[in-house]
Design an enzyme around this catalytic site. Structure first.
Site, PDB file in Angstrom:
ATOM      1  N   ASN A 243       0.843  -1.204   0.000  1.00 11.61           N
ATOM      2  CA  ASN A 243       0.000   0.000   0.000  1.00 11.61           C
ATOM      3  C   ASN A 243       0.873   1.246   0.000  1.00 11.61           C
ATOM      4  O   ASN A 243       2.099   1.148  -0.019  1.00 11.61           O
ATOM      5  CB  ASN A 243      -0.962  -0.032   1.191  1.00 11.61           C
ATOM      6  N   ASP A 312      -4.192  -6.272   5.076  1.00 10.72           N
ATOM      7  CA  ASP A 312      -5.197  -7.129   5.712  1.00 10.72           C
ATOM      8  C   ASP A 312      -5.260  -8.501   5.062  1.00 10.72           C
ATOM      9  O   ASP A 312      -5.750  -9.456   5.657  1.00 10.72           O
ATOM     10  CB  ASP A 312      -6.576  -6.462   5.636  1.00 10.72           C
ATOM     11  N   LYS A 322       8.463 -16.947 -10.871  1.00  9.87           N
ATOM     12  CA  LYS A 322       7.734 -15.783 -11.366  1.00  9.87           C
ATOM     13  C   LYS A 322       6.486 -16.232 -12.150  1.00  9.87           C
ATOM     14  O   LYS A 322       6.578 -17.133 -12.992  1.00  9.87           O
ATOM     15  CB  LYS A 322       8.674 -15.000 -12.281  1.00  9.87           C
ATOM     16  N   PHE A 364      -4.391   3.363  14.749  1.00  4.16           N
ATOM     17  CA  PHE A 364      -4.669   4.401  13.764  1.00  4.16           C
ATOM     18  C   PHE A 364      -5.803   3.919  12.871  1.00  4.16           C
ATOM     19  O   PHE A 364      -5.940   2.718  12.640  1.00  4.16           O
ATOM     20  CB  PHE A 364      -3.422   4.697  12.918  1.00  4.16           C
ATOM     21  N   LYS A 380     -13.738   0.590  15.417  1.00  8.50           N
ATOM     22  CA  LYS A 380     -12.415  -0.043  15.413  1.00  8.50           C
ATOM     23  C   LYS A 380     -11.874  -0.153  16.834  1.00  8.50           C
ATOM     24  O   LYS A 380     -11.316  -1.170  17.233  1.00  8.50           O
ATOM     25  CB  LYS A 380     -11.481   0.813  14.560  1.00  8.50           C
ATOM     26  N   LYS A 384     -11.171  -3.771  18.440  1.00  7.95           N
ATOM     27  CA  LYS A 384      -9.787  -4.179  18.705  1.00  7.95           C
ATOM     28  C   LYS A 384      -9.434  -4.051  20.191  1.00  7.95           C
ATOM     29  O   LYS A 384      -8.357  -4.476  20.606  1.00  7.95           O
ATOM     30  CB  LYS A 384      -8.823  -3.360  17.845  1.00  7.95           C
TER      31      LYS A 384
HETATM   32  N1  CTP Z   1      -3.669  -3.143  12.170  1.00  8.57           N
HETATM   33  C1  CTP Z   1      -2.865  -4.154  12.634  1.00  8.57           C
HETATM   34  N2  CTP Z   1      -2.815  -5.357  11.970  1.00  8.57           N
HETATM   35  C2  CTP Z   1      -3.568  -5.557  10.866  1.00  8.57           C
HETATM   36  C3  CTP Z   1      -4.409  -4.524  10.380  1.00  8.57           C
HETATM   37  C4  CTP Z   1      -4.427  -3.326  11.050  1.00  8.57           C
HETATM   38  O1  CTP Z   1      -2.181  -3.960  13.637  1.00  8.57           O
HETATM   39  N3  CTP Z   1      -3.500  -6.717  10.240  1.00  8.57           N
HETATM   40  C5  CTP Z   1      -3.731  -1.882  12.910  1.00  8.57           C
HETATM   41  C6  CTP Z   1      -3.188  -0.706  12.172  1.00  8.57           C
HETATM   42  O2  CTP Z   1      -1.814  -0.522  12.445  1.00  8.57           O
HETATM   43  C7  CTP Z   1      -4.028   0.432  12.709  1.00  8.57           C
HETATM   44  C8  CTP Z   1      -5.351  -0.199  12.991  1.00  8.57           C
HETATM   45  O3  CTP Z   1      -5.081  -1.591  13.131  1.00  8.57           O
HETATM   46  O4  CTP Z   1      -3.540   0.907  13.940  1.00  8.57           O
HETATM   47  C9  CTP Z   1      -6.426   0.052  11.981  1.00  8.57           C
HETATM   48  O5  CTP Z   1      -6.150  -0.561  10.802  1.00  8.57           O
HETATM   49  P1  CTP Z   1      -7.216  -0.674   9.606  1.00  8.57           P
HETATM   50  O6  CTP Z   1      -6.571  -1.505   8.562  1.00  8.57           O
HETATM   51  O7  CTP Z   1      -7.687   0.677   9.227  1.00  8.57           O
HETATM   52  O8  CTP Z   1      -8.400  -1.395  10.330  1.00  8.57           O
HETATM   53  P2  CTP Z   1      -9.218  -2.638   9.974  1.00  8.57           P
HETATM   54  O9  CTP Z   1      -9.562  -3.263  11.265  1.00  8.57           O
HETATM   55  O10 CTP Z   1      -8.515  -3.457   8.989  1.00  8.57           O
HETATM   56  O11 CTP Z   1     -10.566  -2.037   9.410  1.00  8.57           O
HETATM   57  P3  CTP Z   1     -11.108  -1.856   7.942  1.00  8.57           P
HETATM   58  O12 CTP Z   1     -10.597  -2.988   7.152  1.00  8.57           O
HETATM   59  O13 CTP Z   1     -12.553  -1.834   8.163  1.00  8.57           O
HETATM   60  O14 CTP Z   1     -10.577  -0.523   7.493  1.00  8.57           O
END
Ligand code: CTP
Length: 444
Positions: A243, A312, A322, A364, A380, A384
């Site tokens: 990303n 995610d 490859k 975040f 969130k 979490k």
């Molecule tokens: N985070 C994490 N590990 C992951 C995904 C996210 O530790 N696998 C943490 C990020 O560092 C951030 C927070 O979770 O502090 C929010 O991440 P985000 O990807 O925005 O949240 P999601 O729970 O994945 O929600 P959504 O997919 O609905 O945006």
């Protein structure tokens, strides 16, 4: 700091004094460049060499470069410096040791003072910045890392080492950090403007590479764990999913905590940023590696800030070769599977302890579109199980990936919401630590 001049002449009240300790390693020759560049910046450089360093570089070289006497033997006549180590310790605005060998690091950690440099190090009250340089195997020895951890805990700042080919022919960590990087850190700690350090060609990226000037130890004793940057999830040997995260926010948070005396570990995905001074950086690539690195350290930290943009999903399988285009096929289907949610794992650990103890947890939330920003952040936060979510709309002007500024909303577990104006990321980091200090006080 540096208030008394110990009998030496000072040219101008604002002139800064650096005591440059040079110890016995091949990188001692690079200290000549450092002494020269500091002198060119108007800093008065007082060199103390160990006897072994004087075998690598002649003291006269430093004397010529700095225009100052060089101290090697504390019992020798040192003109103008009757008790050299005390005089130099008093006048120092910064003690910079470059290169710092495993030996001097060990002595300082143990409080040994058996030569001019280590006695000065024990007497000095100014900030201390070490630039270690040694063979990779020595650098990796637990005793060296334990000694560095002890020094960090006492507020000593560490820059480098870098990775690369070492003088012994080995490849790995142990090279002296680039002189420009050490120079930038030193100038910043001296309160000399950062822009000038950059002009000198530091090549540092973003706003987060050098912490604010030392002197504020309000987070001394805090153990801070931060994640930053993106993760990369391999698809085959040459491709990955990732990303747009630059890591700037997480690096700024780590740098700001370190500058206030916290012991900081930064678990970082691949970014183009310099490690912040004094911060231990654990480099990872994938979400799983980041999760493992955090899991190992979570129980021994006081605050965990999850600023990383963790992928995610990852490809369900990583192709060993490859992936090739198939004749006559216009599409490629990828199957993705969930990665571990690192922040949720931290929240879950706390839940299992009945909600008691463990680190303060900060997440975040990077969202697109400000409409439900606070609601999404609240969701969130609860899902979490964390104390605070810092939410921002990454599509808003000046906010989000790659920018040097951010406009954030703090959503607390207690229900309060604070919205800050558009700020530089290092200012967001500074304010965040102010708020977390207050929160921790309220909790204890
Ligand atoms: N985070 C994490 N590990 C992951 C995904 C996210 O530790 N696998 C943490 C990020 O560092 C951030 C927070 O979770 O502090 C929010 O991440 P985000 O990807 O925005 O949240 P999601 O729970 O994945 O929600 P959504 O997919 O609905 O945006």
């Amino acid at each position: 700091m540096g208030g008394e001049n110990g009998g030496l002449e000072m040219s101008g009240t604002a002139q800064k004094h650096v005591v440059l300790g040079v110890t016995g390693g091949i990188a001692a020759y690079k200290a000549c460049d450092l002494a020269s560049k500091l002198t060119q910046r108007g800093v008065q450089v007082h060199v103390i060499m160990t006897e072994h360093a004087a075998r690598f570089v002649c003291p006269a070289t430093f004397r010529e470069l700095t225009g100052q006497p060089v101290v090697v033997d504390m019992f020798a006549e040192n003109p103008g410096l009757p008790i050299a180590h005390i005089a130099l310790a008093r006048m120092a605005d910064l003690l910079l040791i470059a290169p710092a060998t495993a030996n001097v690091i060990g002595k300082m950690a143990a409080g040994i003072a058996d030569d001019a440099l280590t006695t000065t190090a024990l007497a000095v009250e100014a900030p201390v910045l070490l630039a270690p340089a040694m063979n990779t195997k020595m650098w990796e020895k637990p005793v060296v890392q334990e000694n560095l951890a002890k020094l960090r805990q006492r507020g000593v700042l560490i820059v480098g080492p870098a990775e690369g080919v070492l003088a012994c022919g080995e490849v790995g960590a142990g090279r002296l950090a680039p002189v420009e990087e050490i120079l930038a850190a030193a100038l910043h700690l001296l309160g000399l403007e950062e822009g000038a350090a950059r002009k000198a060609g530091t090549g540092t990226a973003g706003t987060a590479s050098v912490p604010p000037a030392a002197g504020d130890a309000s987070l001394a004793g805090w153990r801070v764990l931060v994640t930053a940057g993106p993760t990369q999830e391999p698809l085959d040997p040459v491709r990955f999913l990732s990303n747009r995260s630059s890591g700037k926010m997480g690096y700024a948070i780590a740098a700001a905590a370190s500058a206030r005396g916290a012991q900081v570990t930064l678990v970082s995905g691949p970014v183009a940023l310099q490690p912040p001074v004094g911060v231990e950086v654990v480099a990872v690539q994938t979400a799983q590696e980041m999760a493992d690195a955090v899991a190992q350290r979570l129980d021994s930290c006081d605050v965990f800030v999850a600023a990383a943009a963790v992928a995610d999903f990852r490809p369900a399988t990583v192709q060993p070769e490859k992936i090739k285009k198939q004749e006559g096929t216009e599409t490629l289907e990828l199957r993705l599977v969930r990665t571990p949610d690192i922040l949720a794992m931290a929240g879950e650990r706390r839940r299992q302890r009945g909600g008691q103890g463990g680190p303060i947890l900060v997440g975040f939330a990077a969202e697109t579109g400000s409409r439900n920003l606070i609601e999404l952040a609240r969701d969130k936060l609860q899902r979490k199980g964390v104390d605070l979510v810092v939410a921002n709309d990454v599509t808003a002007a000046g906010s989000g990936f790659g920018t040097d500024t951010n406009q954030v909303h703090l959503v607390w577990a207690g229900g309060q919401v604070e919205s800050w104006p558009l700020l530089r990321k290092d200012e967001v980091a500074r304010r965040l630590w102010n708020r977390l200090s207050q929160f921790r006080q309220g909790r204890s």
